[in-house]
Design a protein around this motif. Structure first.
Motif, short mmCIF file in Angstrom:
data_model
loop_
_atom_site.label_atom_id
_atom_site.label_comp_id
_atom_site.label_asym_id
_atom_site.label_seq_id
_atom_site.Cartn_x
_atom_site.Cartn_y
_atom_site.Cartn_z
N VAL A 147 83.99 34.18 13.51
CA VAL A 147 82.66 33.66 14.25
C VAL A 147 82.95 32.32 14.97
N PHE A 148 82.96 32.34 16.34
CA PHE A 148 83.42 31.02 17.21
C PHE A 148 82.11 30.41 17.37
N ASN A 149 82.01 29.14 17.27
CA ASN A 149 80.69 28.36 17.45
C ASN A 149 81.03 27.21 18.39
N TYR A 150 80.19 27.18 19.34
CA TYR A 150 80.34 26.39 20.50
C TYR A 150 79.36 25.32 20.88
N SER A 151 79.44 24.13 21.26
CA SER A 151 78.65 23.24 21.52
C SER A 151 77.58 23.56 22.88
N LYS A 152 78.42 24.10 23.76
CA LYS A 152 77.89 24.32 25.08
C LYS A 152 78.16 26.00 25.32
N PRO A 153 77.26 26.69 25.96
CA PRO A 153 77.48 28.16 26.32
C PRO A 153 79.01 28.59 26.67
N MET A 154 79.75 29.55 25.99
CA MET A 154 80.71 30.14 26.29
C MET A 154 80.68 31.41 26.82
N PRO A 155 80.70 31.75 28.13
CA PRO A 155 80.43 33.09 28.74
C PRO A 155 81.44 34.24 28.09
N LEU A 156 80.82 35.33 27.36
CA LEU A 156 81.66 36.22 26.68
C LEU A 156 82.93 36.60 27.79
N ASP A 157 82.39 37.10 28.98
CA ASP A 157 83.56 37.56 29.74
C ASP A 157 84.68 36.54 29.95
N LEU A 158 84.35 35.11 30.19
CA LEU A 158 85.37 34.19 30.12
C LEU A 158 86.38 34.24 28.75
N PHE A 159 85.54 34.17 27.62
CA PHE A 159 86.38 34.24 26.38
C PHE A 159 87.21 35.40 26.22
N VAL A 160 86.67 36.81 26.88
CA VAL A 160 87.56 37.67 26.78
C VAL A 160 88.66 37.73 27.59
N ALA A 161 88.37 37.25 28.88
CA ALA A 161 89.54 37.07 29.91
C ALA A 161 90.68 36.22 29.38
N ALA A 162 90.34 35.07 28.63
CA ALA A 162 91.34 34.27 28.30
C ALA A 162 91.99 34.65 27.31
N MET A 163 91.68 35.77 26.40
CA MET A 163 92.34 36.02 24.99
C MET A 163 93.90 36.54 25.24
N PRO A 164 94.04 37.39 26.38
CA PRO A 164 95.43 37.91 26.81
C PRO A 164 96.31 36.79 26.63
N ASP A 165 96.10 35.79 27.30
CA ASP A 165 97.13 34.59 27.52
C ASP A 165 97.05 33.59 26.40
#
Length: 529
Positions: A147-165
């Motif tokens: 469970v990733f907890n953020y202090s500011k919103p993290m768009p899910l599509d951005l999180f997913v797009a980042a994961m391959p790299d």
């Protein structure tokens, strides 16, 4: 016209690849064999959780797996099996694959993800330190839930797009309590992937062998992979022709050899498999130099570059003029409604005169020390062209030759340069790897980030706001505004956008079948010989 050229180039060079992929799927798979892969430059680190780099992924991507990868059908689970985000964007929950073991036999669990995310992704990994700046913690309610907890919103599509790299977990039990940047496993990685690290012979090769305990049943097909370091492009082309090397990626041979080998029916030559790896050829400025801190000087330099000429001569037409930090592959986040700088030598000279830099008795206005990146023929030629073009507007350029560590240290750590050129790779979303080139406050010395002495509080805020915006349409508008501001202030010139090109022996099957193939795991690659 150049946009048409880039499209034509891709179509011409990918045709044989696409046809071969269709034939290969109908063939009976042959197991075993060794795939030999050409690498232009040696890698000093093989930990993708510390260094986001195609050179690192090209090797370590077969050994160390990400949570999520990308296919032509979209994002696909790897070490993660599913993911979801809270409505407020402050929590992202990732379900992890069970019954996965590290190459040393230890179980892969949430503890590995939590440790890597906080100690490497957030603190040490270039690009990711900005992306994960608002990550506060990663909780493990059970061994296979993170469970990733953020202090500011993290768009899910951005999180997913980042994961391959930017989403490769590393084994906590091998890193906890150690000096992470100098841990010996950084050059002898232990992962969960289809291949296990065997040996790194400096200056010669890296070898990995089949993981007999791989979680994908029946894979991998190959017995081993060997990555050979061949700096000389002509020697690399000769090795391909002699059958000593099966693939050279990321334009590892000269463009003349790319064209020549595309006519040899033993090879597939094309841009397929790089759709997620479009790059910009750049000109980077050291804004600590008061001359280059002057916007009018940077504008004049841009007007002094004949981008169309460089595309035709250096890239053989397989490129398009850049329009700021986001390429056409950025989709909705890209706009071409930006300020541009037409090639105009006389205008460039006039602007330099007005900036207070007249031509002196020696025929020059001032001198620049320029570092070209040693990433291949086109980066070297782009550096030479830059010096030639600057001479036309009476700027003297001294080219500083360097190997890969010399370039990275000289530009990003020691700031020992006036101008530099290399390439920046776009990865799915501007917040993954692009905006770090513009946002101030990146960790000192981090490669491929804003180490240029340029700071704009307005740009910093624009970048932060876009990264935490949950509405995709609003995010796109915000990135258009960032593009426009960058093209007005040009802290970096994103001069040319281009795909990468591979030359691949047709003996390799299932090659380039994902949009980031050279960086992926190759679990389904096989050899027909």
């Amino acid at each position: 016209m150049k946009k048409q050229l880039i499209g034509l180039g891709i179509a011409c060079l990918t045709a044989s690849t696409a046809l071969t992929a269709g034939v290969a799927s109908a063939q009976e798979v042959k197991k075993g064999g060794t795939a030999i892969i050409h690498m232009i430059s040696e890698q000093r680190i093989l930990n993708p959780a510390l260094r986001a780099s195609t050179g690192v992924y090209n090797i370590s991507g077969k050994i160390v797996e990400p949570l999520i990868d990308k296919s032509y059908d979209g994002y696909v689970p790897v070490l993660a099996t599913e993911w979801s985000g809270s409505d407020d964007g402050l929590t992202i929950t990732v379900k992890l694959r069970e019954n996965v073991r590290w190459h040393d036999g230890e179980d892969f669990t949430c503890d590995d993800v939590s440790f890597t995310a906080i100690e490497m992704w957030k603190k040490l990994l270039n690009y990711s330190s900005a992306l994960q700046a608002n990550l506060e913690s990663v909780d493990c309610p059970d061994p296979h839930t993170a469970v990733f907890n953020y202090s500011k919103p993290m768009p899910l599509d951005l999180f997913v797009a980042a994961m391959p790299d930017l989403g490769h977990p590393m084994p906590k039990h091998l890193y906890e309590g150690t000096d992470i940047p100098n841990n010996p496993y950084n050059t002898a990685p232990v992962g969960t992937g289809p291949f296990k690290f065997v040996e790194y012979e400096r200056g010669q090769y890296v070898m990995a062998e089949k993981n007999e305990d791989y979680w994908r049943e029946g894979y991998p097909y190959l017995d081993r992979i060997v990555w050979r370091f061949i700096k000389d492009k002509s020697a690399a082309a000769a090795a391909l022709e002699a059958g000593e090397v099966h693939e050279s990626g990321f334009i590892g041979v000269s463009m003349a050899d790319v064209v020549r080998l595309s006519e040899d029916d033993r090879f597939d030559v094309g841009t397929q498999g790089y759709e997620n790896n479009v790059a910009h050829s750049t000109v980077e400025f050291n804004h600590r130099n008061p001359i280059l801190a002057d916007l009018k000087v940077r504008q004049a330099i841009y007007h002094g570059l004949d981008i169309d000429y460089a595309i035709d001569t250096i890239m053989r037409g397989f490129a398009a003029p850049g329009r700021g930090p986001v390429p056409q592959a950025g989709g909705a986040n890209y706009t071409d409604d930006v300020k541009t700088y037409a090639y105009d030598v006389e205008l460039a000279k006039k602007m330099l005169d007005e900036a207070g830099y007249p031509v002196k008795d020696d025929g020059f206005r001032f001198k620049l020390r320029h570092r070209p990146a040693p990433w291949g023929e086109y980066t070297q030629l782009w550096g030479e062209y830059f010096a030639q073009a600057m001479k036309e507007i009476n700027i003297d350029v001294e080219i500083l030759t360097n190997d890969a560590p010399g370039f990275l240290n000289g530009v990003y750590r020691d700031h020992d340069f006036d101008t530099a050129n290399g390439w920046h790779q776009f990865r799915s979303d501007p917040a993954v790897s692009t905006t770090v080139w513009l946002r101030s406050g990146q960790p000192e010395g981090t490669p491929w980030t804003n180490q240029f002495g340029w700071k704009s509080e307005e740009m910093d805020q624009m970048i932060d706001d876009a990264a935490s915006e949950l509405d995709p349409e609003k995010r796109a508008e915000m990135y258009h505004a960032i593009q426009r501001k960058e093209m007005e202030e040009i802290p970096v010139i994103f001069a040319i956008e281009h795909p990468f090109i591979s030359v691949t022996s047709k003996k390799l099957k299932n090659h380039h079948n994902t949009p980031r193939w050279n960086s992926s795991s190759w679990y389904d690659l096989w050899l027909d010989e």
